[in-house]
Each structure stands twice: as structure tokens, then as C-alpha cells.
Design a protein around this motif. Sequence first.
Motif, PDB file in Angstrom:
ATOM      1  N   HIS A  95      26.329  51.712  70.141  1.00 27.93           N
ATOM      2  CA  HIS A  95      27.698  50.714  70.191  1.00 27.93           C
ATOM      3  C   HIS A  95      27.499  50.594  71.638  1.00 27.93           C
ATOM      4  N   ASN A  96      27.749  49.351  71.767  1.00 23.95           N
ATOM      5  CA  ASN A  96      27.970  48.995  74.000  1.00 23.95           C
ATOM      6  C   ASN A  96      29.129  48.861  74.366  1.00 23.95           C
ATOM      7  N   TRP A  97      29.573  50.533  74.978  1.00 28.23           N
ATOM      8  CA  TRP A  97      30.951  49.719  75.406  1.00 28.23           C
ATOM      9  C   TRP A  97      30.987  51.124  76.900  1.00 28.23           C
ATOM     10  N   ARG A  98      30.883  49.914  78.306  1.00 26.95           N
ATOM     11  CA  ARG A  98      31.415  51.162  78.864  1.00 26.95           C
ATOM     12  C   ARG A  98      30.244  51.375  79.816  1.00 26.95           C
ATOM     13  N   GLY A  99      29.229  50.526  79.559  1.00 25.38           N
ATOM     14  CA  GLY A  99      27.609  52.151  79.989  1.00 25.38           C
ATOM     15  C   GLY A  99      27.796  53.161  79.865  1.00 25.38           C
ATOM     16  N   TYR A 100      28.534  53.637  78.108  1.00 26.14           N
ATOM     17  CA  TYR A 100      28.253  54.953  78.237  1.00 26.14           C
ATOM     18  C   TYR A 100      26.987  55.100  76.471  1.00 26.14           C
ATOM     19  N   ASN A 101      26.290  54.178  76.489  1.00 30.89           N
ATOM     20  CA  ASN A 101      25.468  54.113  75.959  1.00 30.89           C
ATOM     21  C   ASN A 101      23.946  53.702  76.321  1.00 30.89           C
ATOM     22  N   LYS A 102      22.945  53.708  77.345  1.00 27.16           N
ATOM     23  CA  LYS A 102      22.314  53.692  78.220  1.00 27.16           C
ATOM     24  C   LYS A 102      21.134  53.629  77.978  1.00 27.16           C
ATOM     25  N   SER A 103      20.734  54.962  76.986  1.00 30.52           N
ATOM     26  CA  SER A 103      19.706  55.489  76.661  1.00 30.52           C
ATOM     27  C   SER A 103      19.259  55.520  75.182  1.00 30.52           C
ATOM     28  N   ASN A 104      18.156  55.383  74.576  1.00 30.50           N
ATOM     29  CA  ASN A 104      18.162  55.798  73.493  1.00 30.50           C
ATOM     30  C   ASN A 104      18.026  56.876  72.915  1.00 30.50           C
ATOM     31  N   ASP A 105      18.283  57.403  71.869  1.00 32.14           N
ATOM     32  CA  ASP A 105      18.277  58.742  71.592  1.00 32.14           C
ATOM     33  C   ASP A 105      17.470  59.678  71.040  1.00 32.14           C
ATOM     34  N   TRP A 106      17.219  60.751  71.779  1.00 34.78           N
ATOM     35  CA  TRP A 106      16.242  62.367  71.951  1.00 34.78           C
ATOM     36  C   TRP A 106      16.821  63.432  71.750  1.00 34.78           C
ATOM     37  N   LEU A 107      15.898  64.612  71.819  1.00 37.16           N
ATOM     38  CA  LEU A 107      16.463  65.744  71.381  1.00 37.16           C
ATOM     39  C   LEU A 107      15.959  66.735  72.485  1.00 37.16           C
ATOM     40  N   VAL A 108      16.360  67.810  72.789  1.00 35.89           N
ATOM     41  CA  VAL A 108      15.696  68.807  73.711  1.00 35.89           C
ATOM     42  C   VAL A 108      15.248  70.590  71.997  1.00 35.89           C
ATOM     43  N   TRP A 109      14.255  71.244  71.951  1.00 40.02           N
ATOM     44  CA  TRP A 109      13.992  71.932  71.424  1.00 40.02           C
ATOM     45  C   TRP A 109      13.429  72.670  71.284  1.00 40.02           C
TER      46      TRP A 109
END
Length: 276
Positions: free
Chosen positions: A252-266
Motif C-alpha cells: 500500500h501507499n498511505w502516509r509514508g508507512y510503506n517506505k521500504s521493501n520487505d525484509w527480515l531478521v533471522w
Amino acid sequence: MLNLKHLATAFFLFVLTQAAYSQLGFSHEIGIIAGPLEFRSDFGSRNETKTNFGNSGFGIGIVHYINFAYRADCSCYTTDTYFNDHFKLRNEISWNKTNLEHLGTWVAPNRTTVEADQLRAHKGVAENFDIGTQLEFFPLSIRSFQSFGYRIAPFVSLGIHYTSFNPKVSTTYNNPDPNAYGDIYDQSNFYSHWFDNYTPGVDPYPISEQSGSTWSTVTSVGIRYKLNKLSDLMLDLRWQYYFSDWVDGLNHNWRGYNKSNDWLVWLNVGYIYYLN
């Protein structure tokens, strides 16, 4: 479905690369890794503890190392160079899965709006197959570690992986229109503000179960503990950043809450066995 054609191509190139290194006489190690992970996506607000620790999953993988410090063809050490004594090539095939939901501020119990109900009802699954290579750097001598000069060997790594992702999406929102109930392609089931600037046929629909593939960069820090001459235990903390924002099925693209791509810490624990 998973992009098996692309994954098979990547695996074929992976095998060819390993065969080429095998011809050079370097020794090999193989192992298994497993452990919990945190998937950071567009579900919830990324800076909130509930979201970061609530959307947790699990990963498992098979790892293969090329050890430049030792030659399998003569059971002897290689030429004593800095690279041979401080670097290993790590190759990996892994799988991870995380169940996703919206947690934190926007779905707090005191929020009783339609939007809050839509967020609570929205669930997802991120499921990924990975294949890739990392170059691991050991600050201490690999030769000394193998000969029990010390039991613990720290390392850092950097590499690139090819990822085949297969997201799942569901909603249990109690839609006033019974014909729309559970339909992930009916925008009335989802948070309305995600569609503020959405133009059908022009903009991509922000929710998707479409399988796909992407590259990702991987870096990690960890340690090895020498069990015996032919085996080690490993503890590894990984950060993996995908070059796509569709891995979780939400973009989504709402109010800057989606600035980065997906990522994880494992955080994974592994057992490594020296083949030769």
C-alpha cells in the motif's frame, strides 16, 4: 504457485558453480540451519514492538561451504594466503514462513472504527524459498580454528540470494454486503485509506496473492564453536533485504508507512560437518 522455473534455473547455475570449485580441489562442508525470524513488512507499523515481535516465523535451510584453507585431493593445507585462511564461500538453500497480522496502535482495543475492524480481519502469510551465496570473513585464522588453536571463531558475511515468494491473503471482515465477504479483491474489505490515491486499471491493486521472484541482499554476523575435528556448531544472526515490496502480499501507499521493501531478521542455529 511458486516460480519454480526461475528457481530451477538458479539452482542449476548454483550446481555448476559448485562443480567448478570442486575441480580446484578445495574441501567442502555441509550443514543444516534452523531458527526463528521476524518478518518486517507492511502489516502493522514497523516501529512498534507488537508488530516487530508479533509477526514472527520460522526458517530452515541446508548450507554448503567451500573451505579454501584445505585441499580435499591431497588432505593437506592450501597455500598460506590471507584469503585462503580468512574466507569461506557459503552456499544455501532455505525456506521460511511467517503468519502476518496487523498489530499495535491501529488495532488497539479502544479503536472501534470500521477501519480498525478491517485491519483486524486482514491476515497474511509470507512463504519464501531462497537460494544464494555469501562470502564469509573470519577475522581469526581458519587453520588455527581447525587445529583447535581456539574453540570459537567469529565471522561476518555478505551475499546475494534469489527468492521465490508465495504470499497468502485472507480477510474475515464482516462486510455488510454478504457477496463481498472474504473476497480479497473487493476493496471494501480492506483499510479504506490504502485506496485514497488508487485508480483501478492504472495503479496496482495493493493486495496480492501473486507468486513471484526477486533478488535480495543478505548480511550476517555469527560464531562457530568447534565440537570435534569434523564438526562445528554455528550461531548466525541474519539481515535480509528483498528487492520487492510484494513478498508479503501487501503493497500500500498511505502516509509514508510503506517506505521500504520487505525484509527480515533471522536468528539460526546450525550444525556443520566437514566432508573432507
